[in-house]
Design a protein around this motif. Structure first.
Motif, mmCIF file in Angstrom:
data_model
loop_
_atom_site.group_PDB
_atom_site.id
_atom_site.type_symbol
_atom_site.label_atom_id
_atom_site.label_comp_id
_atom_site.label_asym_id
_atom_site.label_seq_id
_atom_site.Cartn_x
_atom_site.Cartn_y
_atom_site.Cartn_z
ATOM 1 N N UNK A 1 -2.017 -10.160 2.962
ATOM 2 C CA UNK A 1 -3.161 -10.052 2.050
ATOM 3 C C UNK A 1 -4.482 -10.151 2.791
ATOM 4 N N UNK A 2 -4.448 -10.643 4.026
ATOM 5 C CA UNK A 2 -5.690 -10.769 4.792
ATOM 6 C C UNK A 2 -6.049 -9.491 5.543
ATOM 7 N N UNK A 3 -5.186 -8.490 5.493
ATOM 8 C CA UNK A 3 -5.458 -7.262 6.240
ATOM 9 C C UNK A 3 -6.567 -6.464 5.567
ATOM 10 N N UNK A 4 -7.200 -5.601 6.352
ATOM 11 C CA UNK A 4 -8.294 -4.750 5.861
ATOM 12 C C UNK A 4 -7.710 -3.587 5.074
ATOM 13 N N UNK A 5 -8.034 -3.489 3.788
ATOM 14 C CA UNK A 5 -7.448 -2.464 2.936
ATOM 15 C C UNK A 5 -7.840 -1.061 3.387
ATOM 16 N N UNK A 6 -9.058 -0.892 3.933
ATOM 17 C CA UNK A 6 -9.479 0.433 4.401
ATOM 18 C C UNK A 6 -8.645 0.884 5.600
ATOM 19 N N UNK A 7 -8.382 -0.047 6.520
ATOM 20 C CA UNK A 7 -7.526 0.297 7.655
ATOM 21 C C UNK A 7 -6.094 0.551 7.185
ATOM 22 N N UNK A 8 -5.659 -0.220 6.173
ATOM 23 C CA UNK A 8 -4.318 0.003 5.622
ATOM 24 C C UNK A 8 -4.185 1.419 5.073
ATOM 25 N N UNK A 9 -5.189 1.874 4.341
ATOM 26 C CA UNK A 9 -5.128 3.215 3.748
ATOM 27 C C UNK A 9 -5.150 4.293 4.820
ATOM 28 N N UNK A 10 -5.947 4.088 5.872
ATOM 29 C CA UNK A 10 -5.988 5.067 6.961
ATOM 30 C C UNK A 10 -4.642 5.134 7.673
ATOM 31 N N UNK A 11 -4.030 3.956 7.895
ATOM 32 C CA UNK A 11 -2.697 3.926 8.506
ATOM 33 C C UNK A 11 -1.669 4.599 7.609
ATOM 34 N N UNK A 12 -1.792 4.379 6.311
ATOM 35 C CA UNK A 12 -0.868 5.007 5.358
ATOM 36 C C UNK A 12 -0.967 6.529 5.410
ATOM 37 N N UNK B 1 0.878 -1.174 0.000
ATOM 38 C CA UNK B 1 0.000 0.000 0.000
ATOM 39 C C UNK B 1 0.919 1.229 0.000
ATOM 40 N N UNK B 2 0.739 2.117 -0.954
ATOM 41 C CA UNK B 2 1.714 3.202 -1.101
ATOM 42 C C UNK B 2 1.023 4.526 -1.402
ATOM 43 N N UNK C 1 7.285 3.694 15.276
ATOM 44 C CA UNK C 1 7.055 2.746 16.366
ATOM 45 C C UNK C 1 5.861 3.150 17.233
ATOM 46 N N UNK C 2 5.544 4.448 17.255
ATOM 47 C CA UNK C 2 4.372 4.882 18.008
ATOM 48 C C UNK C 2 3.075 4.554 17.263
ATOM 49 N N UNK C 3 3.145 4.445 15.936
ATOM 50 C CA UNK C 3 1.946 4.165 15.137
ATOM 51 C C UNK C 3 1.614 2.674 15.158
ATOM 52 N N UNK C 4 2.640 1.836 15.040
ATOM 53 C CA UNK C 4 2.430 0.388 14.922
ATOM 54 C C UNK C 4 3.257 -0.315 15.991
ATOM 55 N N UNK C 5 2.641 -1.281 16.654
ATOM 56 C CA UNK C 5 3.334 -2.113 17.629
ATOM 57 C C UNK C 5 3.035 -3.582 17.341
ATOM 58 N N UNK C 6 4.086 -4.358 17.132
ATOM 59 C CA UNK C 6 3.955 -5.800 16.856
ATOM 60 C C UNK C 6 3.032 -6.075 15.674
ATOM 61 N N UNK C 7 3.048 -5.170 14.705
ATOM 62 C CA UNK C 7 2.270 -5.385 13.488
ATOM 63 C C UNK C 7 0.857 -4.870 13.533
ATOM 64 N N UNK C 8 0.439 -4.277 14.652
ATOM 65 C CA UNK C 8 -0.934 -3.814 14.793
ATOM 66 C C UNK C 8 -0.961 -2.314 15.043
ATOM 67 N N UNK C 9 -1.946 -1.665 14.446
ATOM 68 C CA UNK C 9 -2.071 -0.214 14.518
ATOM 69 C C UNK C 9 -2.471 0.221 15.935
ATOM 70 N N UNK C 10 -1.753 1.230 16.457
ATOM 71 C CA UNK C 10 -2.097 1.824 17.746
ATOM 72 C C UNK C 10 -3.129 2.933 17.538
#
Length: 505
Positions: free
Chosen positions: A72-83, A57-58, A114-123
Motif C-alpha cells: 500500500x506504500x507503493x507509488x500508484x503512478x509507478x504501479x500503473x506505468x509498470x502495469x 492494480x489490474x 523477471x526482466x521487468x521486476x527484480x527483487x520487487x523493484x522495477x527495472x
C-alpha cells in the motif's frame, strides 16, 4: 515501490500464470490471488482495489486480467506505468488472449516478467530490451552463421564444378580411346573414379540476372549478393521482421497496383500525383506537400515527333517545371510540351518524364479530405471517441479510403455508429474505418465507439489512405499533335492521385 507478485488470471478468478518477486509462502500468494475476484465483484474502485495489507492494480485483457499485487506504500503512478509494460509484454508472446495460449507460453512470460521486476523493484527497461534479453539474440552470431553457410555453399559448388570437370575429362578420354589417368601411389593399372561423377548427373548452373528494382546498395556478406539474400531468408525463418526497400514503398506500390488495366495507345500519357500531409489533432496543417509528374510513353516510331497540349486551369499557384530537353518558351506561351529541337524524336518504349510540379500550403482549404477525431474520457477509465470526415473538394471521387485508428494494447472497442464498414485488427491494436467511395453523394460521415480502458492520446496518430482517378491539380492533356503538319494523334491517358503519407498527429 515494492511489487509483490504479477499474475494473469481469468475474470472468474482462476490464476493462469503467477510470478512473485519477494519471499512469500505459496499459501499466502494463493490466498491473495483468490481474494482478488471477490474484491472486484464489490465494484468499489476501478483500475485498482485495496485491502488492509496490499493493493491490487489490474488491467483487463479481453477475457483475462493482468494483475499486480503491491504494498500500500507503493507509488500508484509507478504501479500503473509498470502495469502497462506488463500488459504490452503479453501480446509479444501470445497471439490471442486465451487461457490455452497463455499456458503454452507461460515460461516465456515468466522470463519476461523477471526482466521487468527484480527483487520487487522495477527495472529501467523497455519492450525492445526485454525482447532482446529474453531471446538472448546476437547479431554477430547471425552474421557469422550466414557467412559460414555461404562458405559451405561455395565449397559445395566448387566440388560440383570439379566433379563435372573430371567427368568431362573422362568422357573425352573415352572418346579418344585413352585410359583414364591413374592416381600416383595406387599402381599404374588402377584408375580413379568418382562416385559422385558416376551417380549424379549435375545440370549446368544457370544464372538469372538481378532485376534493376533497387538503386540503393545492399549490405554485402562475403562480397556476394546471394549471401545477403540467404541472410535475409534466414532472418525471416527465425521470425525476424525484415523490411526491404521494395516493402518500404508498399503504400505507393499498392496504390499503383489498385488502378485497373486500361487500354494504351501508341502514345500514352500518365499523370501521377502523390500527397504528403501532416495535420495536428487540434487542427492546423503542420505540413502539406503535393508532387506531380506527367510521363509520356511512345511505342510507334511514326509518333515520335509530337507535341502535347495541356489545359492548365490551376489557380492555386502550383509550381510547374518542364524537362530540360522540353521547350520552356513553347510551354509558357502555348501550354504545349515539345522538344527544344523539333527534328529530334522522343525516346521509344520507355516512360519519359516531361513535366513535374510541386505544391506546398498551410491553408486548410487545400486539404481534399479533413478528419476530426474527438476522444473524451467517460469517467469510468475509458474513452468515448467520435470521428468524422468531410470531403472538401466535391469534384473528387476518393476510392478505397481507409482511416487507421490506433488502440491501446488489449483494448476491444464497442462501435455504436459507423458510416461504412470497420475492422478491428486486434493483433495490430488497430481499428480500421473502411469506405469504398467518398464523393459528393456522401461528402461526410461519422463513426462513434467506446473503450473500457484508454486515455485520449492513445488514439493518435491516425493515418489515412485513398486513391483517386481525378487529378488534384487542375491540369490535363487534351490534345497531341504531329510536329510537322500539326495533325491530331490518337492517344490514351490515365490519372492517379494517391496518398503517400496522410496523418493526424
Amino acid at each position: 515501490m515494492v511489487l509483490i507478485a504479477a499474475a494473469v488470471c481469468t475474470k472468474a478468478g482462476k490464476t493462469i500464470v503467477s510470478r512473485q518477486f519477494v519471499e512469500m509462502t505459496k499459501a499466502r500468494i494463493e490466498g491473495l490471488l483468490a481474494a482478488f475476484p471477490k474484491l472486484m465483484s464489490s465494484g468499489k474502485q476501478h483500475t485498482f482495489v485495496e485491502t488492509d495489507s496490499v493493493r491490487y492494480v489490474y488491467q483487463p485483457l479481453e477475457k483475462l486480467y493482468m494483475v499486480l499485487i503491491t504494498t500500500k506504500a507503493s507509488n500508484i503512478l509507478e504501479d500503473l506505468e509498470t502495469l502497462r509494460l506488463f500488459s504490452r509484454v503479453i501480446p509479444e508472446y501470445c497471439r490471442n488472449m486465451e487461457e490455452s495460449e497463455i499456458t503454452e507460453n507461460a515460461f516465456n512470460l515468466i522470463f519476461a516478467f523477471d526482466e521487468i521486476v527484480a527483487l520487487g523493484y522495477r527495472e529501467s527497461v523497455n519492450l525492445a530490451q526485454i525482447r532482446t534479453y529474453v531471446e538472448m539474440d546476437s547479431h554477430e552470431e547471425k552474421v557469422y552463421m550466414a557467412v559460414r553457410q555461404s562458405q559451405e555453399r561455395e565449397a559445395k559448388n566448387k566440388m560440383r564444378e570439379k566433379a563435372k570437370e573430371l567427368q568431362r575429362q573422362r568422357l573425352e578420354a573415352g572418346k579418344k580411346g585413352y585410359k583414364t589417368p591413374s592416381i600416383a601411389g595406387f599402381g599404374s593399372s588402377s584408375t580413379y573414379t568418382s562416385p559422385v561423377v558416376e551417380t549424379i548427373d549435375l545440370p549446368k548452373p544457370t544464372y538469372t540476372p538481378a532485376k534493376p528494382v533497387l538503386t540503393a546498395k545492399a549490405m554485402k556478406l562475403g562480397g556476394k549478393s546471394r549471401d545477403v539474400e540467404s541472410f535475409v531468408d534466414q532472418l525471416k525463418s527465425e521470425g525476424e521482421n525484415v523490411i526491404s526497400q521494395v516493402a518500404a514503398n508498399k503504400p505507393v506500390a499498392a496504390k499503383l497496383a489498385s488502378t485497373p488495366n486500361i487500354h494504351m495507345e501508341e502514345v500514352h500519357l500518365k499523370q501521377e500525383e502523390k500527397l504528403m500531409v501532416s495535420v495536428g489533432k487540434d487542427g492546423g496543417i503542420q505540413s502539406f506537400e503535393l508532387h506531380g509528374l506527367v510521363t509520356l510513353r511512345i511505342t510507334d516510331e511514326k509518333y515520335a515527333k509530337i507535341k502535347v497540349y495541356l489545359d492548365n486551369k490551376d489557380k492555386r499557384g502550383i509550381q510547374l517545371q518542364t524537362h530540360p530537353n522540353v521547350d520552356k518558351e513553347l510551354f509558357k506561351m502555348k501550354s504545349q510540351i515539345g522538344l527544344k529541337n523539333p527534328s529530334k524524336p522522343f525516346p521509344l518504349g520507355t516512360d519519359v518524364g516531361v513535366l513535374k510540379w510541386r505544391y506546398q500550403s498551410q491553408d486548410e482549404s487545400a486539404l481534399p479530405l479533413t478528419i476530426n477525431c474527438w476522444p473524451s474520457e467517460n469517467g469510468q477509465g475509458g474513452c468515448d471517441v467520435n470521428i468524422e470526415y468531410e470531403l472538401e473538394h466535391s469534384h473528387l471521387e476518393l476510392n478505397d479510403v481507409t482511416i487507421n485508428i490506433p488502440l491501446p494494447i488489449g483494448c476491444s472497442p464497442v462501435v455504436a455508429e459507423c458510416d461504412g464498414e470497420y475492422k478491428h485488427e486486434s493483433r495490430r491494436n488497430l481499428l480500421q474505418w473502411v469506405l469504398p467511395v467518398i464523393d459528393r453523394s456522401n461528402k461526410s460521415g461519422a463513426m462513434e465507439f467506446s473503450t473500457s480502458s484508454a486515455i485520449p492520446s492513445d488514439f493518435f496518430p491516425l493515418t489515412v489512405s485513398f486513391t483517386c482517378k481525378q487529378p488534384y491539380a487542375d491540369l490535363k492533356a487534351v490534345e497531341v499533335l504531329h510536329v510537322d503538319d500539326e495533325t491530331p494523334v490518337k492517344f490514351s491517358s490515365e490519372t492517379l492521385f494517391y496518398t503517400e503519407r496522410y496523418e493526424i498527429v
